[in-house]
Design an enzyme around this catalytic site. Sequence first.
Site, mmCIF file in Angstrom:
data_model
loop_
_atom_site.group_PDB
_atom_site.id
_atom_site.type_symbol
_atom_site.label_atom_id
_atom_site.label_comp_id
_atom_site.label_asym_id
_atom_site.label_seq_id
_atom_site.Cartn_x
_atom_site.Cartn_y
_atom_site.Cartn_z
ATOM 1 N N GLY A 181 7.039 16.047 39.467
ATOM 2 C CA GLY A 181 7.357 16.371 40.848
ATOM 3 C C GLY A 181 6.446 17.416 41.445
ATOM 4 O O GLY A 181 6.037 17.308 42.599
ATOM 5 N N SER A 213 13.072 6.371 37.506
ATOM 6 C CA SER A 213 13.762 7.575 37.976
ATOM 7 C C SER A 213 12.795 8.642 38.470
ATOM 8 O O SER A 213 13.202 9.584 39.142
ATOM 9 C CB SER A 213 14.640 8.149 36.860
ATOM 10 O OG SER A 213 13.846 8.614 35.785
ATOM 11 N N ASN A 214 11.506 8.513 38.135
ATOM 12 C CA ASN A 214 10.507 9.487 38.611
ATOM 13 C C ASN A 214 10.186 9.320 40.091
ATOM 14 O O ASN A 214 9.761 10.272 40.757
ATOM 15 C CB ASN A 214 9.196 9.327 37.835
ATOM 16 C CG ASN A 214 9.324 9.492 36.337
ATOM 17 O OD1 ASN A 214 8.588 8.869 35.588
ATOM 18 N ND2 ASN A 214 10.255 10.315 35.886
ATOM 19 N N LYS A 259 1.274 8.166 32.789
ATOM 20 C CA LYS A 259 1.215 8.963 34.010
ATOM 21 C C LYS A 259 -0.194 9.441 34.332
ATOM 22 O O LYS A 259 -0.589 9.502 35.500
ATOM 23 C CB LYS A 259 2.166 10.154 33.913
ATOM 24 C CG LYS A 259 3.634 9.791 34.096
ATOM 25 C CD LYS A 259 4.497 11.034 34.153
ATOM 26 C CE LYS A 259 5.953 10.678 34.465
ATOM 27 N NZ LYS A 259 6.805 11.880 34.536
ATOM 28 N N ASP A 282 8.357 21.578 33.191
ATOM 29 C CA ASP A 282 9.788 21.754 33.425
ATOM 30 C C ASP A 282 10.516 22.238 32.182
ATOM 31 O O ASP A 282 11.713 22.033 32.047
ATOM 32 C CB ASP A 282 10.412 20.441 33.914
ATOM 33 C CG ASP A 282 10.292 19.317 32.882
ATOM 34 O OD1 ASP A 282 9.649 19.526 31.825
ATOM 35 O OD2 ASP A 282 10.852 18.226 33.127
ATOM 36 N N ASN A 283 9.785 22.880 31.256
ATOM 37 C CA ASN A 283 10.455 23.365 30.046
ATOM 38 C C ASN A 283 9.866 24.716 29.656
ATOM 39 O O ASN A 283 8.698 25.014 29.920
ATOM 40 C CB ASN A 283 10.327 22.367 28.899
ATOM 41 C CG ASN A 283 8.893 22.177 28.456
ATOM 42 O OD1 ASN A 283 8.397 22.918 27.604
ATOM 43 N ND2 ASN A 283 8.203 21.200 29.039
ATOM 44 N N CYS A 318 15.950 19.181 35.215
ATOM 45 C CA CYS A 318 16.203 18.363 36.401
ATOM 46 C C CYS A 318 16.848 17.039 36.016
ATOM 47 O O CYS A 318 17.609 16.467 36.796
ATOM 48 C CB CYS A 318 14.904 18.118 37.155
ATOM 49 S SG CYS A 318 14.267 19.579 38.001
ATOM 50 N N GLN A 341 11.637 9.001 42.860
ATOM 51 C CA GLN A 341 12.356 9.690 43.925
ATOM 52 C C GLN A 341 11.643 10.966 44.354
ATOM 53 O O GLN A 341 11.853 11.475 45.452
ATOM 54 C CB GLN A 341 13.790 9.972 43.431
ATOM 55 C CG GLN A 341 14.577 11.013 44.174
ATOM 56 C CD GLN A 341 14.704 12.311 43.378
ATOM 57 O OE1 GLN A 341 13.990 12.525 42.395
ATOM 58 N NE2 GLN A 341 15.622 13.163 43.804
ATOM 59 N N ARG A 342 10.740 11.484 43.527
ATOM 60 C CA ARG A 342 10.075 12.754 43.843
ATOM 61 C C ARG A 342 8.615 12.806 43.394
ATOM 62 O O ARG A 342 7.842 13.602 43.926
ATOM 63 C CB ARG A 342 10.837 13.929 43.191
ATOM 64 C CG ARG A 342 10.807 13.868 41.674
ATOM 65 C CD ARG A 342 11.941 14.623 41.011
ATOM 66 N NE ARG A 342 11.893 14.465 39.561
ATOM 67 C CZ ARG A 342 12.326 13.379 38.925
ATOM 68 N NH1 ARG A 342 12.822 12.369 39.595
ATOM 69 N NH2 ARG A 342 12.258 13.295 37.612
ATOM 70 N N CYS A 347 26.941 13.471 26.937
ATOM 71 C CA CYS A 347 26.546 13.713 28.324
ATOM 72 C C CYS A 347 25.455 12.708 28.668
ATOM 73 O O CYS A 347 25.472 11.588 28.154
ATOM 74 C CB CYS A 347 26.088 15.164 28.528
ATOM 75 S SG CYS A 347 24.623 15.619 27.584
#
Length: 384
Positions: free
Chosen positions: A41, A69-70, A86, A130-131, A188, A72-73, A343
């Site tokens: 993102g 799912s990627n 990617k 993101d980590n 996220c 969207q942003r 989850c």
Amino acid sequence: MAELTRDEIARYSRHLILDEVGMAGQIRLKNSAVLCVGTGGLGSPLMMYLAAAGVGRIGIVDFDVVDASNLQRQIIHGTSSIGKRKVLSARERILDINPFVEVDLYEEALDSENALRICAPYDVIVDGTDNFPTRYLVNDACVLLGKPNVYGSIFKFEGQATVFNYQGGPNYRDLYPEPPPPGLVPSCAEGGVIGVLPGIIGTIQATETLKVLLGLGTTLSGRLLLFDAINMRFRELKLRKDPETPPITRLIDYHQFCGVPRPAPDQPREEAAPMPAEGFFRLTPAQIQARRADGWAPYVLDVRGAPEAAIVRFPWADALIPHTEVAARLAEIPRDREVLVHCKLGGRSGMAAKVLADAGYQVTNMEGGITAWARDLDPSMPIY
């Protein structure tokens, strides 16, 4: 330094007529190199704007593939890129924006063995990860190499941006000397993010990167910019170097430092093994399916939020209690049955499993969560 061609002069004309950029500044951009760690993102708008601005060399570090799912942003990728690496998808888009850009691909995970080698040739390193292990790794590599680190992070409706390790300014460890406990800050993928948020923060990162390369204005060094999308509000916090922060002299094992060590590659997965430090068992979806076929009937606890359960849930789940509420709602969970917790990906359920284990329950955590179940066992289930 390489000069601008006739075609490049036409392309960058709106830069060239800016007094603050001009021919000299644009030539400086053409001869600059930026490394982007991550093509998600944050990296998407960042790389697209750097390419459009004429940064001559862009390096990309990522080993993931494009997932639906990627999209969207992660606007650098498109529907036709689903399933593609990617770095390859990003390169195609960058070269479509600006064929004069040189693109370096590093299709590997950044780690302590390769970070200094990969970062060394670049003028600026941009953290689009993101980590926490990779954030500390990028920071420490930048400190050791003397490189500016343009940082951004996002979560739900909030974002942060700053510039670390620039002109004697603070670095990431001055802001966060120690990582948070594992699982405390959801990713996220688990917590969600509004799609436009990384566009805003990533564009701010691109702006700061261009300013650093051009030596323009006042950067965010020494300032942490906070953005609240819900209320459309920006705030700033002052950052200073912490004299108590130990000096960075080498790269370390960042997974271990952040409390998320890598699993051993030869770790058996056929049977559950007790985890003494946690007090609960771990099973893969395939192992759980096999045990259920043999008559295993645990109490199944879904610890996601209601919006997630509305997307997809197990018909055989007994209860839905968000992981943050488990400790306060133990009375609703029977003690005469083993509890199976799940989850989306396994992180939040691991936290809930620890709470239950500490309270005396016999607990098993579903590794990989409902996503792994859908991916490995039931393709008819939606993945979000």
